[in-house]
Design a protein around this motif. Structure first.
Motif, short mmCIF file in Angstrom:
data_model
loop_
_atom_site.label_atom_id
_atom_site.label_comp_id
_atom_site.label_asym_id
_atom_site.label_seq_id
_atom_site.Cartn_x
_atom_site.Cartn_y
_atom_site.Cartn_z
N GLY A 12 -3.16 -4.78 2.11
CA GLY A 12 -1.94 -4.66 1.30
C GLY A 12 -1.16 -5.96 1.30
N ASP A 13 -0.08 -5.98 0.51
CA ASP A 13 0.80 -7.15 0.44
C ASP A 13 0.09 -8.40 -0.08
OD1 ASP A 13 2.76 -5.50 1.65
OD2 ASP A 13 1.92 -5.96 3.61
N GLU A 14 -0.88 -8.21 -0.94
CA GLU A 14 -1.63 -9.37 -1.47
C GLU A 14 -0.90 -10.04 -2.62
OE1 GLU A 14 -2.90 -6.28 -1.39
OE2 GLU A 14 -4.61 -6.26 0.00
N ASN A 37 6.25 5.83 -1.44
CA ASN A 37 7.22 4.77 -1.25
C ASN A 37 6.98 4.00 0.05
OD1 ASN A 37 8.26 7.37 -0.24
ND2 ASN A 37 9.98 6.15 0.48
N ASN A 38 5.75 4.08 0.57
CA ASN A 38 5.32 3.14 1.60
C ASN A 38 5.03 1.78 0.97
OD1 ASN A 38 3.16 4.34 0.25
ND2 ASN A 38 1.84 4.52 2.03
N ALA A 39 4.79 1.77 -0.34
CA ALA A 39 4.51 0.52 -1.06
C ALA A 39 5.80 -0.22 -1.35
CB ALA A 39 3.80 0.84 -2.37
N THR A 127 3.22 3.34 11.18
CA THR A 127 3.44 3.78 9.80
C THR A 127 4.81 3.33 9.31
OG1 THR A 127 4.59 5.87 10.19
CG2 THR A 127 2.19 5.93 10.33
N THR A 128 5.00 3.46 8.01
CA THR A 128 6.29 3.09 7.43
C THR A 128 7.33 4.20 7.67
OG1 THR A 128 5.61 4.06 5.33
CG2 THR A 128 5.21 1.70 5.61
N LYS A 129 6.90 5.29 8.26
CA LYS A 129 7.78 6.46 8.56
C LYS A 129 8.44 7.02 7.31
CE LYS A 129 8.53 5.33 13.35
NZ LYS A 129 9.41 4.60 14.22
N VAL A 236 -4.86 3.26 9.08
CA VAL A 236 -4.94 3.21 7.62
C VAL A 236 -3.80 4.05 7.05
CG1 VAL A 236 -7.45 2.89 7.52
CG2 VAL A 236 -6.52 5.21 7.62
N THR A 237 -3.67 4.00 5.73
CA THR A 237 -2.72 4.91 5.11
C THR A 237 -3.47 6.21 4.78
OG1 THR A 237 -0.97 5.08 3.47
CG2 THR A 237 -3.02 4.04 2.72
N SER A 238 -2.82 7.15 4.14
CA SER A 238 -3.45 8.47 3.99
C SER A 238 -3.95 8.74 2.58
CB SER A 238 -2.47 9.56 4.41
OG SER A 238 -2.13 9.37 5.76
N ARG A 270 -1.30 -8.55 7.79
CA ARG A 270 -1.33 -7.10 8.06
C ARG A 270 0.00 -6.71 8.67
NH1 ARG A 270 -5.76 -3.07 10.79
NH2 ARG A 270 -4.48 -1.43 9.95
N VAL A 271 0.53 -5.57 8.24
CA VAL A 271 1.75 -5.07 8.87
C VAL A 271 1.40 -3.72 9.50
CG1 VAL A 271 2.63 -4.08 6.69
CG2 VAL A 271 4.23 -4.67 8.48
N GLY A 272 1.93 -3.49 10.69
CA GLY A 272 1.53 -2.27 11.41
C GLY A 272 0.42 -2.59 12.40
N GLY A 300 10.65 -4.39 6.18
CA GLY A 300 11.21 -5.66 6.67
C GLY A 300 10.52 -6.16 7.94
N ARG A 301 9.47 -5.44 8.39
CA ARG A 301 8.79 -5.86 9.62
C ARG A 301 8.04 -7.18 9.40
NH1 ARG A 301 5.10 -0.76 10.89
NH2 ARG A 301 5.04 -0.73 8.63
N PRO A 302 8.00 -8.05 10.43
CA PRO A 302 7.22 -9.29 10.26
C PRO A 302 5.73 -8.93 10.10
CG PRO A 302 8.12 -9.13 12.49
CD PRO A 302 8.67 -7.98 11.72
#
Ligand code: IMP
Length: 429
Positions: A12-14, A37-39, A127-129, A236-238, A270-272, A300-302
């Protein structure tokens, strides 16, 4: 007429938001078919304002485009309400342009609490919670509440009360049943009335668009290595961010997809949590984070940063049937000398060229690098490939060779037109 799928080839985040913004100008329809809205799709508007879309396709920022949120997406009505409100404030109207599938699933407050609880009690996925996993979990176990159920009050109340009764038993450690009920119902009427005018059968819209030979762009979210089946499971995501996810997530068959564009960052992030063989846990990783402003658009996580990994991108080329690549953020590598590309892994003395499924190998594989000379100078603003420094072109060509796909566009900045269009581009732009 073309249908084009834009997907991420890494974690992600490409830079898919920018690519969609660039290509979307010639699309008639822009479609989100998975994730929620994890994206966070970041787009820089012509007046330099930054716009981040989490749930509405980022194509909404382009005039006159029709945008669909189809059945494979999970929707948090509260977030949708806020995001559309924000768009309106920026002068962007969604009326008559945004359509939401009746069959998309709804994220409710208890999904977010479950995300939180699972993170504490099970594997820490990072996860992005946002309640994404628990909502897809309900869908798969047939407990989900779809948009059509949500806008039908007696069905919604019946399903929600059943789910709350069940879930409050496990959630009692962190929240009372009363509080979950309060949070689930407090804005229900407002949100139901708000969402209702957008709701329709989006697969019928797509069928009509295909018949009318319109240009349809599918805006992928997350990336191949976060795919439930092809990613670094369980980190991974779901949902299925791979190209195949478009078929089940939007209701079109595979024969309707013409082009699959794989968006690839010139390095890896990669985040997470989870395996990341080429991660740089040093100053160079820091430098990439700074240069690329690598902070999660949603949380906002690095972001963790590392060298380009051709093993994962080759894997993405295969499982998505990618036809062309788009290379982003090449400018962020300027001044780093030498550059490294991982072309294989080594595990217990063995050379591995294909991405392994084993979590043990993924976590312990050592990257095998080749070294390339770096390049200097500010390459942003260059629009002619031949004007790029020779070593930037070498790096580019090596990525093409190692991944087996041509790169049709290079993105060299955050703004929409900071790109070099090379060749083999989709016929309609
Ligand atoms: P979830 O999708 O919130 O369940 O998170 C699962 C994993 O996917 C976590 O490692 C997240 O950081 C990651 N993730 C989810 N969405 C995105 C995204 O849009 N970009 C990058 N990472 C993501």
């Amino acid at each position: 007429m073309s249908t084009l799928v834009v997907i991420g080839t890494q974690w992600g985040d490409e830079g898919k938001g920018k690519v969609v913004h660039f290509l979307g100008k010639n699309a008639d329809y822009i479609v989100r078919s998975q994730g929620g809205n994890n994206a966070g799709h970041t787009v820089i508007l012509p007046d330099n304002r930054v716009s981040i879309q989490h749930i509405v396709p980022s194509g909404i920022l382009l005039k006159n485009k029709k945008c669909l949120i189809t059945n494979g997406v999970v929707i948090d009505p509260e977030v949708l309400f806020q995001e559309i409100g924000q768009l309106k404030k920026s002068g962007i109207s969604v009326k008559g342009r945004l359509f939401i599938s009746e069959s998309a699933h709804i994220i409710l407050p208890y999904h977010k609490y479950l995300d939180e609880l699972h993170e504490r009690a099970r594997v820490r996925i990072g996860t992005t919670k946002r309640g994404i996993g628990p909502c897809y979990g309900d869908k798969v176990t047939r407990l989900g509440i779809r948009v059509i159920d949500y806008i039908t009050p007696h069905i919604f109340y019946e399903l929600a009360s059943r789910n709350i009764r069940e879930k409050s038993v496990i959630l009692k450690k962190i929240i009372s049943r009363k509080k979950i009920e309060y949070e689930t119902y407090k804005n229900y009427n407002k949100l139901r009335n708000f969402i209702k005018p957008f709701v329709t059968d989006t697969s019928l819209i797509l069928e009509k668009a295909l018949k009318e030979k319109k240009n349809i762009l599918f805006e992928g979210a997350q990336g191949t290595l976060l795919d439930l089946d092809f990613g670094t499971y369980p980190y991974v995501t779901s949902s299925n961010p791979v190209a195949g996810g478009v078929c089940t997530g939007a209701g079109i068959g595979p024969t309707e997809i013409d082009i699959v564009l794989g968006v690839t960052k010139a390095y890896t992030t990669r985040v997470g949590s989870g395996p990341f063989p080429t991660e740089l846990k040093n100053e160079l990783g820091e430098l990439l984070r700074k240069r690329g402003q690598e902070y999660g658009a949603t949380t906002g996580r690095p972001r963790r940063c590392g060298w380009f990994d051709a093993v994962i991108v080759r894997h993405a080329v295969r499982v998505n049937s990618i036809t062309q690549l788009v290379l982003t953020k090449l400018d962020c590598l300027s001044g780093i000398n030498p550059l490294k590309i991982c072309y294989a892994y080594r595990y217990k003395g063995k050379l591995i060229k294909e991405f392994p499924s084993s979590r043990e190998i993924q976590a312990n594989a050592e990257p095998v690098y080749e070294t390339l000379p770096g390049f200097d100078g500010d390459i942003k603003g260059i629009t002619d490939f031949n004007k790029l420094p020779i070593n930037a072109r070498r790096y580019f060509r090596r990525i093409e060779e190692l991944t087996g796909r041509k790169i049709c566009i290079i993105s060299l900045g955050r703004k929409r037109d900071e790109v070099i269009v090379i060749d083999n581009i989709p016929p309609w732009f």
